[in-house]
Motif scaffolding. Structure first.
Motif, mmCIF file in Angstrom:
data_model
loop_
_atom_site.group_PDB
_atom_site.id
_atom_site.type_symbol
_atom_site.label_atom_id
_atom_site.label_comp_id
_atom_site.label_asym_id
_atom_site.label_seq_id
_atom_site.Cartn_x
_atom_site.Cartn_y
_atom_site.Cartn_z
ATOM 1 N N GLY A 193 35.433 45.810 47.279
ATOM 2 C CA GLY A 193 36.887 45.810 47.220
ATOM 3 C C GLY A 193 37.401 45.969 45.810
ATOM 4 N N THR A 194 38.627 46.433 45.711
ATOM 5 C CA THR A 194 39.232 46.688 44.401
ATOM 6 C C THR A 194 40.226 45.594 44.044
ATOM 7 O OG1 THR A 194 38.906 49.059 44.640
ATOM 8 C CG2 THR A 194 40.611 48.355 43.112
ATOM 9 N N LEU A 195 41.168 45.329 44.902
ATOM 10 C CA LEU A 195 42.154 44.285 44.607
ATOM 11 C C LEU A 195 41.908 43.044 45.454
ATOM 12 C CD1 LEU A 195 45.457 46.301 44.112
ATOM 13 C CD2 LEU A 195 43.867 45.437 42.411
ATOM 14 N N PHE A 196 41.656 43.233 46.720
ATOM 15 C CA PHE A 196 41.172 42.124 47.562
ATOM 16 C C PHE A 196 39.662 42.264 47.514
ATOM 17 C CE2 PHE A 196 40.149 39.477 51.063
ATOM 18 C CZ PHE A 196 41.236 38.668 51.316
ATOM 19 N N ARG A 197 39.017 41.447 46.739
ATOM 20 C CA ARG A 197 37.645 41.705 46.312
ATOM 21 C C ARG A 197 36.742 40.518 46.635
ATOM 22 N NH1 ARG A 197 36.690 42.476 39.913
ATOM 23 N NH2 ARG A 197 37.660 44.508 40.213
ATOM 24 N N ILE A 198 35.603 40.795 47.243
ATOM 25 C CA ILE A 198 34.667 39.710 47.537
ATOM 26 C C ILE A 198 33.347 39.932 46.796
ATOM 27 C CG2 ILE A 198 35.664 39.403 49.836
ATOM 28 C CD1 ILE A 198 33.011 40.576 50.968
#
Lengths: 362, 362, 362, 362
Positions: free
Chosen positions: A5-10
Motif C-alpha cells: 500500500g501507498t497511503l493506507f499501508r500495512i
C-alpha cells in the motif's frame, strides 16, 4: 518488502512457528471506530478448524491491539495488531529441516537467503495471511463509511463450477455453507469433491470470485497503478495463486470489439451507467461506478499426505510425505484473504484519490 | 503514480498529442553500454505502420538520449529518453471533445480529474507505452550481462491459438512474420483473421505468452512483491490487458496436488531442477532457476470504425464512430511492450536481490 | 509515515501509555548474528532512571524479539521487536486531557487528527525513540561487519561546552560519566548545571556531537538523498531537535574558499586522504573515507515543574504545571538515540550502494 | 534516488554539459493554472549573469513544458519541464578529466560509480538545481491557492549579517538589490565583501533565511517525516549546504525551558496563537499556524581561481586552478533554490494532510 500500500499501508511480520505474527497499519485516517470484535470476526473466517473441509488444527487466532486505537477510535497513528502462535514449540520439524518439499518455497528461500526457518514453512507459510485479514478488517471500516462492500466467494473447486455469474447469486448466502459458495447446490458438490480428495490424501484447487459494490468513480491511478493492476498484484501475492482476471478476463479475448464494448447511457436517476459491464467496473485503470468483479486461480495445496520424490539440501534424492493436519482445499479459507486484499487496495485508492484535484482543498 | 520499480525505476510522461513522450530511468547501475541504436531497435518493433496488420499511421518514434550516458556508458545518474510526437497539431479531435467513447478512459478521467486532454486519449493513449519500451531496452542491457533473455510472442488471436506449448516452439521465429507468432501455420491463420476483422471495421483480442530464460534462482521478494505478483502488476498495467496467469495458471486449478507438484531432482551437471514446471519457474514468489512463462490476455481494441451508441459529458445520448487509422488487433505491437515490462521487473529484482545476504558485502 | 529508510527500513508503532511500543525492521540482510542482549544493552543506555541527572522513573524497557531471528541469526524476514509499557494504567492524566501544554504537540495533533491520545503525550512522547534505539542495535551488526563505528557524545549543555574538537578526545570515555561527555572536567560542570537547573524546576538544552569512523567511500545517493541530508533528516526527526550541521557547519560560512577547501593527498599506505576535513567526510553528498562528524541541537525540555500560562481545547486561558518525574536535560539519554539514527542511515546507505555499478554483479 | 516528495513528487535529470536538464512532476493535482511565464520568472532569479556579483556566464535557461498542461491547466498527469543547455560542447574540460578538484564531488563520484561525467561537474553541478526551481514554481501555484507564501533572503555573507530578525524586515525588498537582502544597508556591505572576495580570486559563504507565512495548522507527518525534518533534508540536499536550523535553532540551546516555551493564547479573532515563536511555527513536527522560519548555511564555493594542491585519479600530486567564469558567492542565486525546496515540501505536506481524518471524505 513486507509492506503493501501507498497511503493506507500495512507491514506484516512473523513466522509460522515463532512467537506470533502481526501487522502494523500506517496511514489509517483518524476517527474510525475500530474494536477488536470486528477484527476477530474476520479472523474467525480464516482460522483453521472451522469445518471438516479444512485442516482440523485448532488455533484461536486471537487478535491483540497494541497501538493506534484510543477510546475506540483510530487516532491517525500506527495500528499494531498481534496474534500469538499457539503450541509453536510442540511440533517436530526435523524431517523437513534438510528436505526441499515439492512446489514449496524451501529451495528458493535457501537460494535467496542462504538459510531458512524450516519450521512449518516459516515466513512462507500461509499463516502470514492472518495478519492481512486483520488489517483488511480495519480497512473495511473506511470502506463502510463510503458505502463500499467487498464480497468474495468460491466459484469453482476442481472442475465443479458455479453455473451462473455473480449478478444472479444471492451473495448473502456466502457464509451459509462451509465451502463459502453462495450457490447451495454447487456448494454441496464442491464439498463432496473436497471430502473425496481429502480421503485420497490429495488436494484440489479452484477459483475465488471477488465482487466489489458501491465503488465511486475515480479510484485507481494511471498509468502503472491502475486499479485492476493493484488488485491483481494483491491477489497474486496470496499463497498458491496462479492467475488473475477481471471483467471479461481471458474469455473476453474471444469477443470482437463490437461485442465487447460497454455502451454508456444515463439511467432514470441521472447516473451514468453502462449497458454491459465487460470492463468489470474499471476503464483506463480507474473505477467507473459499476460493480468491480474479478477471479483468482488457486493451485492445489502443495502439501499432500502421500510419499513424493524430491531432494535434500545436499542434492540427494529422498522420499518425503506430508505429516500432520493440512487443508485438502484452501478455497473456503481463501475467501476472507481475498476479501482482505481487496479491502486494502480499495482503502488505499480511496485515500490516494483525495489529492486528484486542486479544487478538493484540505 | 507514473513511476514503476523500486531500485531500477522508471517514470514516464507525455500525452498522445502533446510535444512528445518520454521516460526517466533512475537507479540503473553505472557501467552498462547503452547506445541509441539498441533502444531504437526496440521502438521499431512497437511503432505503427510496420505491416498491413497494424495501423497505417506513420510515426518514426525516434529516441533522443537527454542524460545519463557518457562516452557510451551509463554513469549511474538518471537516463532521460525522449520521443517527439509528429504532426500532433494536425488532427481534429472536436468530435470527441465532449463524447465518452465506449470502453475508453474518457469518462473515468473526467470523473477523476474534472478535465482531460481529449486529443487522441491524451495520457491514457497506448502511445505512452513507447516510453516503457525504450526503458526496457536499457534494462535488457543489465539482463544480458546476467544471461537473462525475455521472449514474448502472440499465442492466440480471437479463437486462433498456437496448438503447442512454448517449449516446443523455435522462439527465433517470433519476428519472422508480422503477427509475431513463432508457429508459422498459426501465424498465417491469425493474419487472415485480423484482415477479415479489419475489413469488417471491427477489432479482435488475444493472448501474448512471455518466456524468460536464464533467470538465476533467488529473484523475487516475499511476501507482497513476489516475482509473479510484480510481473502480473506490470502486465495488467498495459493498456487493454484483462488477465494474467503464470505457470499452470487457470488450467492448474483442474489438477490435483499429486499431479501439480513439481518434483525436484539433481541433473547431470549437479544443478537442481524440477521434472515438471507447473510452478512456472517461481516458488513462494522467488525464482527457482527454471524457465519463467506466463500469459497475458488483451481485450479487443475499443476504437472501432462503426457507429456506436454512447453519451456526451452532459449525459445526452449520441452516436459516435471511430475515425482515422487504428489497429484492428494490438497483439503484434503488444509483444515488445510485454517484453519491456518483463525486462523492467527482472532488472529491478536483480538489483533488489543484491542485498539479501549480509555475506554479499558491498 | 512511521517508516524510515529505503532498503534497511524500520516502522515504529506504539504510544507512551498503550500496551507497548515496537518496531518492525524490514530489509535486514540474512546471516547477521543478533541476540537480545545486544539490543538490550543499547536500550539500557536510553532508559530512564540511570542517574540523578535524568528522570527517576523506573522502566525496564525489556525487549522481546517477535520474529525474523532463527537460531541466533537474521533470516532476511522482518524483525519485530517489542517493548511492553509498565504501569501504563497507573497515572492520572485528566489534568492535561483538555490542556494544550506549551511547546508540546498537544495542539498540533488535535489540529491534524481532530483527537489525540493525551496520556503522556501518546505517540508524540519521546518514549517512541526506544523503538529506534532497538532497531539501531540491529543495524549496528551490519555496520560492525564493515568496520563502521558510530560514537556520539554530549558536547554542550546550556553554555557549558567541550573546549576541543572530537579528534582531541578519547571517545572511549563517553560512558565513563552519567552526562556522556568524554571530557571529564567539562562533564562535571555539565552535571552541576543540570542539577542546578533541576532544583530550580527548570530544564536545559545543548548539543550532541556524532562521529562515524571507518566509513568506506561511496555511500550516499545524489541528488536528494545525500548522505548528510539523510543524516540531517534523521536527527531532525528526534524529539526536541532544532538544528543540524556537519563538517564545518555554520562556522564554515565565515571562512573563505581558499581556507575551507580540503586538499587531497595520497598517504603512506597509498590511500586518498584530505589534509583538513571541513567536508566532514562527505563531498557531493557521498562519503569520501574520512571521519564523518556532525552536531545536533536539542532545545530545553518543554515540560517544566512550574506554573505556565496556556489555553485549553476550548481556547480558554488556564494555568498548568508539569507533574511527575521528568528529565531536566535530555542530552545524556539523547546520545543513544543519535547513535541509533546514524546507524540506521548508514546501514541503509551501505545496502543502497550495492547496486551502484553493473560490474558488482549479484 | 533523484526523486523528492511523496505525493507531490519530482524527479530531476540531466548533467551540466549534456543536452539539457529537466524535471518530471508527478502527483500535482488537476486544475491549477500553470503557464511558462510563471516558471520562467523563477528560473530568471536563479540563472547566471544577473549582476556583477554572480558569474558572468550567459545562459537563457529557457523552460519548455513537455507534458501535463492542457489549455493552461494541470490535468493530473506528469508535468515534464525541460531546459536545454547552451554551448555545452564549446568548453575544454581536459584539464580536469583526471583531476580531483578539492571539496568537489569528483573523487566521491569516481569511488561510487567507477566513472563520472567530468565536464563541469556533470550531475553534481549546481546547474541541476534549475530543474528544482522550475518545479517549485509549479508547487507555488498550489500553495497560492491556500494562501501560503515562501520568502527567502540572504541574511549573512561571510561575517556581514543582517542585524535584525525577519519580522522586522520588509520582505518586499528582497529583490530590490542584487544580493537579495531586504536590509539595504547590509546589502551594500555584503555586495562590497563579495566584490572584494571576487577580486582576490576567492569565494565566500553565508546564510539564507527562509520564511513561510500563511501555513495552516496540521501540516507535517509524525514521527520521521516531521515538517522541519523534511525541510531540513530538502535544504541539506542543495549543493554547498552545511547546516540547517529552524525556530530558535542552535541559539535555543542556550535558553532554559522557562524562557524557551511558547505560551498559547487566543487572539482577538478567536485564533490560537503563541506569544513567542521559538518553535518556528512547528510543534511535534506539525505546523501550528504561526510563521515558519529557518536558516540554511552555505559554505564558500569550492571553485577558486587560484592554484591549489590536489591529486589526480592516479593518486599523483598536482596543482590545479579554476578556470572560466564562476560565482564568488552563491548566496544571491541560492535564494530561489531555497524558495523552491520549501515550496516543494509544503505542497507535498498539503496533499499528505488531506488523508489525516476519516471525516474528510473523498
Amino acid at each position: 518488502m513486507n509492506t503493501f500500500g501507498t497511503l493506507f499501508r500495512i507491514t506484516t511480520f512473523g513466522e509460522s512457528h515463532g512467537p506470533g505474527i502481526g501487522v502494523v497499519i500506517d496511514g489509517c485516517p483518524a476517527g474510525l471506530a475500530v474494536v477488536e470484535a470486528d477484527i476477530q470476526a474476520a479472523l474467525d473466517r480464516r482460522r483453521p478448524g472451522q469445518s471438516d473441509l479444512t485442516t482440523p488444527r485448532k488455533e484461536a487466532d486471537r487478535v491483540e491491539i497494541q497501538s493506534g486505537i484510543f477510546q475506540g477510535q483510530t487516532t491517525g497513528t500506527p495500528i499494531s495488531l498481534y496474534i500469538r502462535n499457539q503450541d509453536q514449540a510442540s511440533h517436530d520439524y526435523s524431517h523437513i529441516e534438510h528436505a526441499y518439499r515439492p512446489s514449496h518455497a524451501d529451495y528458493t528461500y535457501d537460494q535467496k537467503y542462504g538459510r531458512r526457518d524450516y519450521r512449518g514453512g516459516g515466513r512462507s507459510s500461509a499463516r502470514e495471511t492472518a495478519a492481512r485479514v486483520a488489517a483488511g478488517a480495519v480497512a473495511q471500516q473506511l470502506l463502510t463509511q463510503h458505502g463500499i462492500r467487498v464480497q468474495s466467494y468460491v466459484s469453482q473447486v476442481g472442475a465443479v463450477a458455479v453455473p451462473v455469474g455473480y449478478e444472479q447469486l444471492d451473495l448473502g448466502l456466502i457464509d451459509s455453507n462451509p465451502v463459502r459458495c453462495p450457490h447451495p447446490e454447487t456448494a454441496d458438490r464442491m464439498a463432496a469433491l473436497i471430502r473425496q480428495t481429502r480421503d485420497r490424501h490429495d488436494t484440489v484447487g479452484g477459483l475465488v470470485t471477488g465482487v466489489v459494490t458501491g465503488v465511486p468513480s475515480g479510484l485507481g491511478e494511471p498509468v502503472f497503478d491502475k486499479l485492476h493492476a493493484e488488485l491483481g498484484r494483491a491477489m497474486l501475492g496470496i499463497n498458491a495463486v496462479k492467475g488473475f482476471e477481471y471483467g471479461s478476463g481471458f474469455a473476453g479475448t474471444l469477443l470482437f470489439g463490437s461485442e465487447h464494448n460497454d455502451q454508456f447511457y444515463t439511467n432514470d436517476t441521472g447516473q451514468v451507467r453502462t449497458r454491459t459491464n465487460h470492463s468489470g467496473g474499471i476503464q483506463g485503470g480507474i473505477s467507473n461506478g459499476q460493480d468491480i468483479y474479478f477471479r483468482v486461480a488457486f493451485k492445489p495445496v502443495a502439501t499432500i499426505l502421500q510419499p513424493q520424490a524430491t531432494i535434500n539440501d545436499q542434492g540427494e534424492e529422498i522420499t518425503l510425505a506430508g505429516r500432520g493436519r493440512h487443508d485438502p482445499c484452501v478455497l473456503p479459507r481463501a475467501v476472507p484473504i481475498v476479501d482482505a486484499m481487496a479491502q486494502l487496495v480499495l482503502a488505499d485508492m480511496l485515500l490516494r484519490a483525495r489529492t486528484n484535484r486542486a479544487e478538493w482543498a484540505g
